[in-house]
Design an enzyme around this catalytic site. Structure first.
Site, short mmCIF file in Angstrom:
data_model
loop_
_atom_site.label_atom_id
_atom_site.label_comp_id
_atom_site.label_asym_id
_atom_site.label_seq_id
_atom_site.Cartn_x
_atom_site.Cartn_y
_atom_site.Cartn_z
N SER A 145 0.83 -1.15 -0.04
CA SER A 145 0.02 0.05 0.02
C SER A 145 0.86 1.36 -0.01
O SER A 145 2.02 1.20 0.22
CB SER A 145 -0.80 -0.01 1.22
OG SER A 145 -1.61 1.06 1.52
N TYR A 158 -2.08 -1.05 10.30
CA TYR A 158 -2.19 -1.08 9.01
C TYR A 158 -0.87 -0.59 8.12
O TYR A 158 -0.42 -1.20 7.50
CB TYR A 158 -3.31 -0.58 8.35
CG TYR A 158 -3.57 -0.60 6.88
CD1 TYR A 158 -4.08 -1.95 6.32
CD2 TYR A 158 -3.24 0.28 5.96
CE1 TYR A 158 -4.43 -2.08 5.11
CE2 TYR A 158 -3.38 0.23 4.50
CZ TYR A 158 -4.04 -1.17 4.11
OH TYR A 158 -4.01 -1.44 2.74
#
Length: 261
Positions: A145, A158
Site C-alpha cells: 500500500s 495497517y
C-alpha cells in the site's frame, strides 16, 4: 501474457481487489484457488468465476499455519500445481496511535503480515521443490500500500503491516532468486473498494483524497488486477523485489492540487 493453464492462489479473494485479481486471472485462463475467511462471500464469488473458467474456494485464515497447510493441500488435490500466489488478505483498524488496543494491533499484523509470511513461505517451499525436480519457477505477488511509505496516525497497525510487507517482499525476492522465483508487490493508493466506501461516500473526505491525487480520481480494482497479471506473467521475467505503486501520482506529490466541484 502466456498465463493460460497456470494455477494461482489468491488470498482475501472474496471481494474487492482480491476478487478483481481472481476474475482477471480466470479470464487469462488461470485456474484459481480463492482463499478467504468469508465463506458466504467466497462461495458467491466462486459462482461468478466458474461462469468464466476454473475456480475453487477454500476457507482459510492465513494467520493460522494449519489453515495455510490445508490450503496448499487443497490446491495440490484440485490442480496438482501452484504457479502463482497473490498475498492479498488484509484488514484495517482505525484508531489513533494513543488509543490502539494491543488485541487490534496483533490481529491486523497477524493477518496482513504474518499471514503473508506463512502463506508465502509455504508456497515458496512448494515452488522450490518443483524447480529442483525440473519444473518451472513461479511468481509471488504481495499486496502492499502507499501506507507503507507515509504514515497515517489513525491507521497504525495497517501502516506498519504494509511497511513490513515491503521488506518481506525484498527478503523473499533475494532468497528465492536463485530458483528463478520472482517476488514483487503492488502498492495501491485510494481504490474503489468497500474498504474505502466510508471515505469515498463522504464529500469532504473524498475531496481531501482527490486533493492529493494528481490524476484526480479514485482508482479501480481492475487497474490493480492488471498489474497483478503482469507481475505474474513472463512479461515481468526480470522484475523481482520491487513494489509498484498504483496511486494516481500521490507519492510523488508534496503539495495538494485543485479539485473540481
Amino acid at each position: 501474457m502466456a498465463l493460460d493453464g497456470k494455477t494461482a492462489i489468491v488470498t482475501g479473494g472474496a471481494s474487492g481487489i482480491g476478487f478483481a485479481i481472481a476474475e482477471r486471472f480466470v479470464r487469462e485462463r488461470i485456474k484459481v484457488i480463492l482463499a478467504d475467511v468469508d465463506v458466504a462471500g467466497g462461495e458467491k464469488t466462486i459462482e461468478t468465476l466458474k461462469r468464466l473458467g476454473e475456480a475453487s474456494f477454500v476457507k482459510t485464515d492465513v494467520s493460522k499455519r494449519l489453515d495455510v497447510h490445508n490450503l496448499l493441500a487443497a490446491a495440490n488435490d484440485l490442480y496438482g500445481d501452484i504457479d502463482i500466489l497473490v498475498n492479498n488478505a488484509g484488514v484495517v483498524h482505525g484508531a489513533d496511535f494513543l488509543d490502539v488496543e494491543e488485541a487490534d494491533f496483533d490481529r491486523v499484523l497477524a493477518i496482513n503480515l504474518k499471514g503473508a509470511f506463512l502463506t508465502g513461505q509455504a508456497v515458496a517451499r512448494f515452488m522450490v521443490e518443483k524447480v529442483k525436480n525440473g519444473g518451472s519457477a513461479g511468481a509471488i505477488v504481495n499486496m502492499s500500500s502507499v501506507n507503507a511509505v507515509f504514515g497515517l496516525p489513525n491507521q497504525v497497525p495497517y501502516s506498519i503491516s504494509k511497511g513490513g510487507m515491503n521488506q518481506l517482499t525484498k527478503v523473499m525476492a533475494i532468497s528465492l532468486a536463485p530458483y528463478g522465483i520472482r517476488v514483487n508487490a503492488i502498492g495501491p493508493g485510494s481504490i474503489n473498494t468497500a474498504m474505502l466506501a466510508s471515505v469515498n461516500n463522504d464529500p469532504e473526505a473524498r475531496r481531501r483524497i482527490l486533493s492529493r491525487t494528481p490524476m484526480g480520481r479514485v482508482g479501480e480494482t481492475s487497474e490493480i488486477a492488471s498489474i497483478a497479471a503482469f507481475l505474474a506473467s513472463d512479461d515481468a521475467s526480470y522484475i523481482t523485489g520491487q513494489t509498484i505503486y498504483a496511486d494516481g501520482g500521490r507519492l510523488p506529490l508534496n503539495y495538494t492540487v485543485a479539485v473540481k466541484d
